[in-house]
Scaffold this motif. Structure first.
Motif, PDB file in Angstrom:
ATOM      1  N   CYS A  18      62.811  86.404   8.392  1.00 24.79           N
ATOM      2  CA  CYS A  18      64.048  87.360   9.348  1.00 24.79           C
ATOM      3  C   CYS A  18      64.710  87.065   9.223  1.00 24.79           C
ATOM      4  CB  CYS A  18      63.121  87.897  10.756  1.00 24.79           C
ATOM      5  SG  CYS A  18      64.058  88.397  12.112  1.00 24.79           S
ATOM      6  N   CYS A  60      60.324  91.621  10.301  1.00 27.71           N
ATOM      7  CA  CYS A  60      59.227  91.542  11.595  1.00 27.71           C
ATOM      8  C   CYS A  60      58.278  92.469  12.029  1.00 27.71           C
ATOM      9  CB  CYS A  60      60.688  91.945  12.659  1.00 27.71           C
ATOM     10  SG  CYS A  60      61.102  90.053  12.838  1.00 27.71           S
ATOM     11  N   CYS A  80      63.532  88.981  15.341  1.00 18.92           N
ATOM     12  CA  CYS A  80      64.980  90.102  15.824  1.00 18.92           C
ATOM     13  C   CYS A  80      64.281  91.395  16.579  1.00 18.92           C
ATOM     14  CB  CYS A  80      66.041  90.154  14.361  1.00 18.92           C
ATOM     15  SG  CYS A  80      65.176  91.503  13.366  1.00 18.92           S
ATOM     16  N   PHE A  81      62.581  91.438  15.746  1.00 20.61           N
ATOM     17  CA  PHE A  81      62.289  92.948  16.158  1.00 20.61           C
ATOM     18  C   PHE A  81      62.422  93.588  15.442  1.00 20.61           C
ATOM     19  CE2 PHE A  81      59.598  88.894  17.966  1.00 20.61           C
ATOM     20  CZ  PHE A  81      58.439  89.657  17.924  1.00 20.61           C
ATOM     21  N   GLN A  82      63.591  93.528  14.688  1.00 20.45           N
ATOM     22  CA  GLN A  82      63.895  95.015  14.772  1.00 20.45           C
ATOM     23  C   GLN A  82      64.293  95.618  12.757  1.00 20.45           C
ATOM     24  OE1 GLN A  82      68.160  94.588  15.729  1.00 20.45           O
ATOM     25  NE2 GLN A  82      67.783  95.100  18.423  1.00 20.45           N
ATOM     26  N   CYS A  83      64.121  94.182  11.870  1.00 17.08           N
ATOM     27  CA  CYS A  83      64.097  94.475  10.984  1.00 17.08           C
ATOM     28  C   CYS A  83      62.637  94.881  10.005  1.00 17.08           C
ATOM     29  CB  CYS A  83      64.669  93.098   9.900  1.00 17.08           C
ATOM     30  SG  CYS A  83      63.688  91.701   9.959  1.00 17.08           S
TER      31      CYS A  83
HETATM   32 ZN   LIG Z   1      63.525  90.558  11.953  1.00 19.80          ZN
END
Ligand SMILES: [Zn+2]
Ligand SMILES: [Zn+2]
Length: 371
Positions: A108, A100, A94-97
């Motif tokens: 993720c 990541c 997700c590149f937000q958590c």
């Molecule tokens: Zn993530």
């Protein structure tokens, strides 16, 4: 470019159909990869026999290929050029958590199909998702903006790069999880591609003794283990494994046990607990068994054993695996035993599962083999 893409689609338990899917539209922030090699592993065998859901799935989660086409945003973000040979992780972040952000895409939730019905993971999730080409058993793979991509170093062929997944698991489990390092003594159970990759990771990290166990039908694999640096090999059906481990370690037992067996029941864990040193050994286990009757928890705690879980690989482990392959220090090409084309996906998965006569170690699916 072709308007249609050939793909082997899982349509039910143990059922594959070769289908032509429309070439997906590639957005500004997406790309298309021409699949060169898709590795097949024991997980495919399980997911093929008992799919976790009914949706059509293009399997193939260990994917190597060439960037065929890219949107400008994708090119800028990923720093890639068309024609680059890449390894795509099956995790899609997700590149937000927090996971990541530290390169632990495997944790993720966006890619966790077990807990998230709308997850994306190559080889696992539905071909009905946008982009359709979500597995390596197809001529092309769809890459969204959040695909996790590694450039394959120069001098490493696509087929050799196909070993990144088992090797990165080897680095992750043996070195990062179980802490194998300088002078470690290690018992690796199961000389398949995963066990052999663990042996290489352990030797590279400085293990002073690697003991590998297998069955009588594993004879050739155990010989390969020796070629790759294993110090002792044991046929558990012909020999007293515990006695040989104790002799090899002068009665001390090993620091670390790594279970890389398939379908062996509770025996590997029970042997592992006995084979570990008197105190504070580490046991890495898999999740094959849903329950474990009469688990010797008393013995485990008295020996102060730490249990870790075999659970995929991090970004760093993949980069190290690619470096290891590029170094050519170990003859890892000896692991790549069989290749198949797209028509033979069903046969190839069954071969990995030991259903036919082939003595496979690492199987590569080459979607363009018969084209
Ligand atoms: Zn993530
Ligand atoms: Zn796999």
């Amino acid at each position: 470019m072709a308007e249609q893409v050939r793909a082997a689609v899982r349509t039910g338990p143990g059922k594959t159909e070769l289908r032509e899917l429309p070439m997906p539209d590639i957005p500004d922030d997406g790309a298309l990869m021409r699949v060169e090699v898709a590795g097949i592993c024991g997980t495919d065998v399980k997911m093929y026999a008992k799919p976790p859901f009914a949706a059509p799935v293009i399997m193939g989660h260990e994917n190597i290929g060439v960037i065929e086409r890219m949107g400008p945003k994708f090119a800028q973000r990923q720093g890639l050029e068309e024609g680059d040979l890449v390894f795509v992780e099956h995790y899609v972040g997700c590149f937000q958590c927090e996971w990541c952000h530290i390169g632990e895409y495997r944790h993720c939730e966006y890619t966790d199909w077990r807990t998230n019905p709308d997850a994306r993971r190559y080889g696992y999730t539905s071909a009905e998702n946008e982009g359709n080409l979500w597995g390596g058993f197809a001529e092309y793979l769809y890459l969204p903006w959040n695909a996790v991509i590694h450039r394959v170093p120069e001098g490493v062929s696509a087929e050799l790069a196909g070993l990144v997944t088992p090797l990165s698991n080897g680095i992750e489990w043996a070195l990062f999880e179980a802490g194998v390092g300088y002078d470690s003594t290690v018992l690796i159970q199961g000389p398949g591609q995963q066990g052999l990759s663990q042996a290489v990771a352990c030797k590279q990290a400085g293990a002073s003794m690697v003991i590998m166990t297998g069955t009588t039908s594993d004879r050739a694999r155990l010989e390969l283990a020796t070629t790759l640096g294993a110090d002792v090999t044991i046929d558990v059906q012909q020999e007293d494994a515990l006695e040989r481990i104790m002799t090899a370690t002068r009665g001390k037992g090993v620091d670390v046990v790594l279970d890389c067996t398939a379908g062996a029941g509770t025996a590997p864990v029970l042997l592992g607990i006995d084979a570990l040193k008197r105190r504070e050994g580490t046991l890495l286990i898999q999740g094959e068994l849903a329950s474990f009757p009469d688990f010797p928890v008393k013995k485990l705690t008295e020996k102060a054993i730490t249990i870790c879980s075999a659970r995929g690989h991090s970004y760093r482990a993949c980069e190290l695996a690619l470096k290891q392959l590029a170094s050519k220090r170990f003859p890892l090409e000896l692991l790549t035993s069989h290749t198949f084309g797209l028509e033979d996906v069903d046969y190839a998965i069954r071969a990995v599962g030991g259903e036919n006569e082939l003595d496979v170690i690492h199987v590569s699916l080459l979607p363009w083999k018969d084209a």
